[in-house]
Design a protein around this motif. Structure first.
Motif, PDB file in Angstrom:
ATOM      1  N   ILE A  43       5.656  19.004   8.323  1.00 60.07           N
ATOM      2  CA  ILE A  43       5.353  17.573   8.331  1.00 60.07           C
ATOM      3  C   ILE A  43       6.342  16.785   9.192  1.00 60.07           C
ATOM      4  O   ILE A  43       5.954  15.927   9.983  1.00 60.07           O
ATOM      5  N   LEU A  44       7.626  17.069   9.028  1.00 61.95           N
ATOM      6  CA  LEU A  44       8.654  16.331   9.761  1.00 61.95           C
ATOM      7  C   LEU A  44       9.098  17.043  11.030  1.00 61.95           C
ATOM      8  O   LEU A  44       9.962  16.548  11.744  1.00 61.95           O
ATOM      9  N   LYS A  45       8.522  18.231  11.281  1.00 64.56           N
ATOM     10  CA  LYS A  45       8.857  19.022  12.472  1.00 64.56           C
ATOM     11  C   LYS A  45      10.333  19.413  12.508  1.00 64.56           C
ATOM     12  O   LYS A  45      10.928  19.515  13.576  1.00 64.56           O
ATOM     13  N   GLU A  46      10.911  19.604  11.314  1.00 61.91           N
ATOM     14  CA  GLU A  46      12.280  20.109  11.233  1.00 61.91           C
ATOM     15  C   GLU A  46      12.211  21.629  11.137  1.00 61.91           C
ATOM     16  O   GLU A  46      11.596  22.178  10.236  1.00 61.91           O
ATOM     17  N   ARG A  47      12.872  22.309  12.049  1.00 63.51           N
ATOM     18  CA  ARG A  47      12.717  23.758  12.177  1.00 63.51           C
ATOM     19  C   ARG A  47      13.137  24.497  10.912  1.00 63.51           C
ATOM     20  O   ARG A  47      14.162  24.217  10.314  1.00 63.51           O
ATOM     21  N   LYS A  99       0.829  -1.204   0.000  1.00 60.09           N
ATOM     22  CA  LYS A  99       0.000   0.000   0.000  1.00 60.09           C
ATOM     23  C   LYS A  99       0.870   1.265   0.000  1.00 60.09           C
ATOM     24  O   LYS A  99       0.651   2.188  -0.793  1.00 60.09           O
ATOM     25  N   LYS A 100       1.869   1.303   0.901  1.00 54.27           N
ATOM     26  CA  LYS A 100       2.751   2.465   0.980  1.00 54.27           C
ATOM     27  C   LYS A 100       3.588   2.615  -0.292  1.00 54.27           C
ATOM     28  O   LYS A 100       3.829   3.736  -0.757  1.00 54.27           O
ATOM     29  N   LEU A 101       3.991   1.484  -0.879  1.00 52.71           N
ATOM     30  CA  LEU A 101       4.773   1.531  -2.108  1.00 52.71           C
ATOM     31  C   LEU A 101       3.946   2.073  -3.277  1.00 52.71           C
ATOM     32  O   LEU A 101       4.445   2.856  -4.092  1.00 52.71           O
ATOM     33  N   ILE A 102       2.678   1.686  -3.359  1.00 51.56           N
ATOM     34  CA  ILE A 102       1.807   2.158  -4.433  1.00 51.56           C
ATOM     35  C   ILE A 102       1.595   3.666  -4.316  1.00 51.56           C
ATOM     36  O   ILE A 102       1.676   4.398  -5.317  1.00 51.56           O
ATOM     37  N   ALA A 108       9.457  17.050  -3.975  1.00 53.37           N
ATOM     38  CA  ALA A 108       9.703  17.340  -2.560  1.00 53.37           C
ATOM     39  C   ALA A 108       8.746  16.550  -1.673  1.00 53.37           C
ATOM     40  O   ALA A 108       9.150  15.989  -0.643  1.00 53.37           O
ATOM     41  N   LEU A 109       7.454  16.493  -2.054  1.00 52.96           N
ATOM     42  CA  LEU A 109       6.472  15.733  -1.274  1.00 52.96           C
ATOM     43  C   LEU A 109       6.847  14.255  -1.202  1.00 52.96           C
ATOM     44  O   LEU A 109       6.729  13.619  -0.149  1.00 52.96           O
ATOM     45  N   THR A 110       7.309  13.722  -2.342  1.00 55.39           N
ATOM     46  CA  THR A 110       7.717  12.316  -2.372  1.00 55.39           C
ATOM     47  C   THR A 110       8.917  12.079  -1.471  1.00 55.39           C
ATOM     48  O   THR A 110       8.993  11.067  -0.756  1.00 55.39           O
ATOM     49  N   THR A 111       9.872  13.015  -1.478  1.00 53.48           N
ATOM     50  CA  THR A 111      11.060  12.887  -0.633  1.00 53.48           C
ATOM     51  C   THR A 111      10.678  12.885   0.842  1.00 53.48           C
ATOM     52  O   THR A 111      11.193  12.085   1.633  1.00 53.48           O
ATOM     53  N   VAL A 112       9.762  13.773   1.231  1.00 51.68           N
ATOM     54  CA  VAL A 112       9.294  13.822   2.619  1.00 51.68           C
ATOM     55  C   VAL A 112       8.562  12.523   2.967  1.00 51.68           C
ATOM     56  O   VAL A 112       8.739  11.966   4.057  1.00 51.68           O
ATOM     57  N   ASN A 113       7.745  12.021   2.038  1.00 50.48           N
ATOM     58  CA  ASN A 113       7.036  10.767   2.255  1.00 50.48           C
ATOM     59  C   ASN A 113       7.994   9.607   2.473  1.00 50.48           C
ATOM     60  O   ASN A 113       7.779   8.754   3.344  1.00 50.48           O
ATOM     61  N   ILE A 114       9.079   9.583   1.697  1.00 49.54           N
ATOM     62  CA  ILE A 114      10.075   8.520   1.839  1.00 49.54           C
ATOM     63  C   ILE A 114      10.748   8.604   3.209  1.00 49.54           C
ATOM     64  O   ILE A 114      10.974   7.594   3.882  1.00 49.54           O
ATOM     65  N   LYS A 115      11.064   9.833   3.639  1.00 49.12           N
ATOM     66  CA  LYS A 115      11.709   9.993   4.944  1.00 49.12           C
ATOM     67  C   LYS A 115      10.773   9.575   6.069  1.00 49.12           C
ATOM     68  O   LYS A 115      11.207   9.050   7.091  1.00 49.12           O
ATOM     69  N   GLN A 116       9.471   9.805   5.883  1.00 48.44           N
ATOM     70  CA  GLN A 116       8.486   9.425   6.883  1.00 48.44           C
ATOM     71  C   GLN A 116       8.288   7.918   6.963  1.00 48.44           C
ATOM     72  O   GLN A 116       8.217   7.347   8.053  1.00 48.44           O
ATOM     73  N   ASN A 117       8.164   7.271   5.809  1.00 51.13           N
ATOM     74  CA  ASN A 117       7.704   5.882   5.764  1.00 51.13           C
ATOM     75  C   ASN A 117       8.753   4.853   5.338  1.00 51.13           C
ATOM     76  O   ASN A 117       8.521   3.651   5.490  1.00 51.13           O
ATOM     77  N   SER A 138       3.549   5.878  -2.817  1.00 52.91           N
ATOM     78  CA  SER A 138       4.815   6.544  -3.134  1.00 52.91           C
ATOM     79  C   SER A 138       5.094   6.519  -4.625  1.00 52.91           C
ATOM     80  O   SER A 138       5.569   7.501  -5.206  1.00 52.91           O
ATOM     81  N   SER A 139       4.774   5.402  -5.273  1.00 52.37           N
ATOM     82  CA  SER A 139       5.000   5.261  -6.711  1.00 52.37           C
ATOM     83  C   SER A 139       4.147   6.232  -7.507  1.00 52.37           C
ATOM     84  O   SER A 139       4.630   6.881  -8.441  1.00 52.37           O
ATOM     85  N   LEU A 140       2.870   6.360  -7.147  1.00 55.44           N
ATOM     86  CA  LEU A 140       1.985   7.270  -7.872  1.00 55.44           C
ATOM     87  C   LEU A 140       2.418   8.722  -7.674  1.00 55.44           C
ATOM     88  O   LEU A 140       2.326   9.542  -8.591  1.00 55.44           O
ATOM     89  N   MET A 141       2.945   9.041  -6.486  1.00 50.22           N
ATOM     90  CA  MET A 141       3.413  10.405  -6.219  1.00 50.22           C
ATOM     91  C   MET A 141       4.602  10.759  -7.105  1.00 50.22           C
ATOM     92  O   MET A 141       4.648  11.825  -7.715  1.00 50.22           O
ATOM     93  N   ILE A 142       5.573   9.843  -7.189  1.00 51.20           N
ATOM     94  CA  ILE A 142       6.791  10.159  -7.940  1.00 51.20           C
ATOM     95  C   ILE A 142       6.574  10.007  -9.445  1.00 51.20           C
ATOM     96  O   ILE A 142       7.068  10.823 -10.232  1.00 51.20           O
TER      97      ILE A 142
END
Length: 303
Positions: A113-117, A66-69, A164-173, A71-75
């Motif tokens: 999203i990642l709470k990075e200042r 599910k997470k791979l699908i 950028a959204l995909t990169t953040v998603n990858i770092k999250q999941n 992420s794949s559609l996003m990128i």
């Protein structure tokens, strides 16, 4: 940094820097979505071979699909498909500059999203990047009217946002996930979705696909520019600090402008040069991690 790492960085920058012009050229030959889907599928299969040679697992676990699908559609659809569509109307060098606003978007997304200042350096990067976009789009904004060029430039900026959204998603999941296996399924799932749609909506001219030169360009873009370059990038990151690796490829948009001007005779206007300088400066500024030294106060001895 040893000579092998430096050599790998130079090769990667040359490959990715020159790739934009070849993609632009390919869009004048191939139907856009058939082209991008075959590029993704061939790149994914190339990485699958690499993973097999490394004797690492290829198939994801049952609960990972599910997470791979997503992420794949996003990128593949959010980034690759929009980028490919927009490049039909925008020069290759300018396309690279606009898409490489991605690190600037990450500064904002990571804050929420990642709470990075969102520190001072990232704020400076956002301001510089915005000024760069305004400089590039100024001719259209000055006499604003919707045309294919302006639409393409806006879509390319959105493409950078999706990257950028995909990169953040990858770092999250997928922080600890095998990155080659992740990329294999990102490319294959999205590539197959795009391929199915392309077969329905785009014409297939057999003569175009059986030409040696055309096939060679497609294979280079897929195998070298996507599969090999990704593997090389992973190796570079494993050898040096991630920050050093990221800064080392910031010359790619400038190389794309150079190759576009020299090889493909794309115009190099003053507003593009000024905008590219602002955007590249913004990317570097937002990537910096400058720590301010706190002044140490030595207490006076009591009398």
């Amino acid at each position: 940094m040893n000579i092998r790492v430096i050599g790998a960085i130079v090769v990667l920058c040359l490959v990715w820097g020159s790739l934009w012009g070849l993609v632009k050229h390919s869009l004048q030959i191939f139907p856009p979505f058939l082209f991008i889907s075959l590029r993704l599928i061939l790149a994914g299969l190339t990485l699958m071979i690499v993973q097999r040679i490394l004797r690492k697992s290829i198939l994801p676990a049952k609960g990972e699909w599910k997470k791979l699908i997503i992420s794949s559609l996003m990128i593949c659809i959010g980034f690759y498909a929009t980028q490919t569509f927009a490049m039909q109307f925008v020069d290759s060098g300018l396309s690279a500059v606009l898409v490489f606003t991605m690190p600037i978007f990450i500064g904002v997304l990571a804050h929420f999203i990642l709470k990075e200042r969102l520190n001072t350096q990232k704020m400076i990067g956002l301001v510089l990047g915005t000024l760069g976009l305004i400089a590039i789009l100024w001719p259209q904004l000055h006499h604003i009217h919707l045309n294919l060029s302006l639409m393409g430039q806006i879509i390319l900026i959105l493409s950078g946002l999706f990257w950028a959204l995909t990169t953040v998603n990858i770092k999250q999941n997928f922080a600890s996930y095998d990155k080659i296996k992740l990329t294999i399924w990102q490319l294959l799932i999205g590539g197959c979705v795009l391929f199915s749609g392309a077969l329905i909506f785009e014409p297939i001219d057999v003569q175009v696909w059986i030409t040696l030169l055309n096939d060679s360009i497609l294979l280079y873009i897929a195998v070298v520019g996507t599969g090999f370059a990704f593997a090389l990038w992973n190796w570079i990151v494993s050898q040096v600090d991630t920050f050093v690796a990221s800064i080392s490829i910031m010359c790619i948009p400038l190389l794309s402008l150079f190759f576009g001007y020299v090889l493909w005779h794309e115009p190099m206007t003053l507003n593009i040069l000024v905008g590219a300088a602002f955007i590249c400066s913004g990317i570097v500024a937002s990537s910096l991690n400058i720590k301010m030294k706190k002044k140490t106060i030595i207490p006076l001895p009591c009398k």
